[in-house]
Design a protein around this motif. Structure first.
Motif, PDB file in Angstrom:
ATOM      1  N   GLY A   1      -7.403   2.887  -0.864  1.00  0.00           N
ATOM      2  CA  GLY A   1      -5.951   2.830  -0.918  1.00  0.00           C
ATOM      3  C   GLY A   1      -5.435   2.637  -2.330  1.00  0.00           C
ATOM      4  O   GLY A   1      -6.139   2.105  -3.202  1.00  0.00           O
TER       5      GLY A   1
ATOM      6  N   SER B   1      -5.113   9.655   6.879  1.00  0.00           N
ATOM      7  CA  SER B   1      -4.505   9.439   5.574  1.00  0.00           C
ATOM      8  C   SER B   1      -3.011   9.182   5.756  1.00  0.00           C
ATOM      9  O   SER B   1      -2.309   9.992   6.370  1.00  0.00           O
ATOM     10  CB  SER B   1      -4.720  10.659   4.661  1.00  0.00           C
ATOM     11  OG  SER B   1      -4.201  10.406   3.372  1.00  0.00           O
TER      12      SER B   1
ATOM     13  N   LEU C   1       0.857  -1.180   0.000  1.00  0.00           N
ATOM     14  CA  LEU C   1       0.000   0.000   0.000  1.00  0.00           C
ATOM     15  C   LEU C   1       0.897   1.234   0.000  1.00  0.00           C
ATOM     16  O   LEU C   1       1.794   1.342   0.839  1.00  0.00           O
ATOM     17  CB  LEU C   1      -0.865   0.020   1.258  1.00  0.00           C
ATOM     18  CG  LEU C   1      -2.244  -0.641   1.208  1.00  0.00           C
ATOM     19  CD1 LEU C   1      -2.756  -0.869   2.619  1.00  0.00           C
ATOM     20  CD2 LEU C   1      -3.214   0.233   0.440  1.00  0.00           C
TER      21      LEU C   1
ATOM     22  N   ARG D   1      -0.774   4.304  -0.279  1.00  0.00           N
ATOM     23  CA  ARG D   1      -1.663   5.302   0.297  1.00  0.00           C
ATOM     24  C   ARG D   1      -2.831   4.594   0.965  1.00  0.00           C
ATOM     25  O   ARG D   1      -3.387   3.645   0.408  1.00  0.00           O
ATOM     26  CB  ARG D   1      -2.213   6.259  -0.767  1.00  0.00           C
ATOM     27  CG  ARG D   1      -3.018   7.430  -0.162  1.00  0.00           C
ATOM     28  CD  ARG D   1      -3.649   8.300  -1.233  1.00  0.00           C
ATOM     29  NE  ARG D   1      -4.751   7.590  -1.887  1.00  0.00           N
ATOM     30  CZ  ARG D   1      -5.225   7.910  -3.086  1.00  0.00           C
ATOM     31  NH1 ARG D   1      -4.645   8.876  -3.792  1.00  0.00           N
ATOM     32  NH2 ARG D   1      -6.242   7.246  -3.612  1.00  0.00           N
ATOM     33  N   LEU D   2      -3.171   5.017   2.156  1.00  0.00           N
ATOM     34  CA  LEU D   2      -4.325   4.478   2.884  1.00  0.00           C
ATOM     35  C   LEU D   2      -5.120   5.651   3.433  1.00  0.00           C
ATOM     36  O   LEU D   2      -4.591   6.490   4.163  1.00  0.00           O
ATOM     37  CB  LEU D   2      -3.870   3.570   4.030  1.00  0.00           C
ATOM     38  CG  LEU D   2      -4.997   3.031   4.925  1.00  0.00           C
ATOM     39  CD1 LEU D   2      -5.873   2.046   4.154  1.00  0.00           C
ATOM     40  CD2 LEU D   2      -4.412   2.354   6.174  1.00  0.00           C
TER      41      LEU D   2
END
Length: 369
Positions: A75, A20, A5, A7-8
């Motif tokens: 994500g 974020s 991941l 971006r979450l």
């Protein structure tokens, strides 16, 4: 590019109003006091795998209270098939919806794109509690190799529920059972085959590994009687078991009656009779072996979720765990109460402090140790 991941984003999920994160491919350390929401964060990550997440919670249970407005988790995931924009959303308790690259998508597609493993404190008693938890553990491992395993399991369970309804109603006409039993036999044979193949891959990975964690000999056993393994055998067994099943009101033969039996290999001691520390080490070993096998099978290490795993390991074992995770190249999301539990990781990981605030939870990126 390793599976990870990058971006979450979380909105109104559990204790989190809005979070974020933009991690890189290295292991992710989430530290902070108990109750701050660390486990809730990795639960959000667990949704990127088919199923109900690591807590097996309903969509309604995941919503932030008292608002109960619904929640969203999204994500950007680097996968062997390229960058994927994956989002999950539930509105006021409705079943979660999955969208991949902004298109509605069945959960089975997640299993093709993302491989994800986890180890939680609630699993520490796996070897000494009921068979259901061990089956679930085995099926999570199996699903990591065979994305079709989840769909087969759901089809089998649906047919079995219908058969159990007939059994409870004391229905004796064979015509009512044949189609259901044929479906159970077909999917049940696939479930068993997938499980045995997964165990073989885990065994090979353990045998080839250079590791500080003990190996476990695993076998699949039937909780009662013999285990019919082929489609024809299972169909015959279901047919022959009808009158016994009618008396009990449920299906007594099939892969739902299987159990995972483990032995501490070097000592020849059943896992259930091993010490608490040995049982934990065996579980860690199996997760690591599963991850190694997936590197060969999937082409990338899985994302791994380890909740409070460091708290029960001494410094030597912690260092060994971190070395193996780093060698795998896995993005492991790990939680702990303080950064001192991750000293041995140093700059090989990225660190986020999780704290409670008046407006919910704050997640702050910290420098390396």
């Amino acid at each position: 590019m390793p599976l990870h991941l990058n971006r979450l984003t979380i909105s109104h999920f559990r204790s989190h109003l809005h979070v974020s994160l933009e991690p890189d491919a290295r292991p992710v350390v989430l530290f902070g006091p108990n109750g701050a929401g660390k486990t809730n964060l990795i639960e959000a990550v667990s949704l990127f795998s088919p199923g109900r997440g690591m807590r097996r919670a309903s969509a309604q249970d995941m919503t932030r209270r008292p608002e109960s407005l619904g929640w969203k988790v999204s994500g950007l995931v680097e996968t062997p098939e390229g960058l994927q924009d994956i989002a999950f959303q539930s509105e006021q308790g409705t079943p979660r919806q999955v969208r991949i690259n902004d298109k509605p998508t069945p959960q089975t597609r997640l299993g093709e794109l993302v491989r994800l493993l986890w180890l939680l404190p609630s699993m520490d008693r796996l070897w000494i509690e009921g068979a259901e938890g061990r089956r679930r553990f085995l099926d999570r491992m199996t699903l990591s190799f065979f994305p079709n395993h989840g769909e087969a399991s759901l089809t089998y369970e649906k047919a079995m529920r219908e058969r159990n309804r007939l059994l409870k109603d004391q229905v004796r006409d064979p015509a009512w059972y044949k189609a259901l039993e044929a479906q159970m036999a077909r999917t049940g044979a696939l479930i068993h085959s997938n499980r045995m193949d997964a165990l073989e891959r885990i065994a090979d990975a353990q045998q080839q590994a250079s590791t500080s964690f003990p190996a476990a000999q695993l076998d699949l056993i039937q909780t009662e009687g013999e285990m019919p393994v082929g489609e024809a055998d299972l169909r015959t067994a279901l047919e022959e078991s009808r009158f016994r099943d009618i008396a009990s009101g449920r299906t007594l033969v099939g892969p739902h009656r299987a159990d995972l039996y483990g032995v501490f290999a070097t000592k020849g001691v059943p896992a259930a009779d091993s010490s608490t520390g040995e049982q934990k080490a065996l579980l860690i070993s199996l997760v690591l072996s599963n991850a190694r096998a997936l590197v060969d099978d999937f082409g990338a290490a899985p994302i791994v979720l380890l909740d409070e795993v460091a708290a029960h390991l001494d410094a030597t074992r912690r260092a060994a765990l971190y070395d193996e995770i780093s060698a795998l190249g896995a993005q492991a999301w790990m939680t702990g109460t303080g950064p001192e539990l991750f000293t041995e990781l140093g700059s090989r990981a990225q660190y986020f402090e999780v704290t409670e605030t008046d407006k919910g939870t704050a997640v702050t990126k910290r420098g390396g140790l």
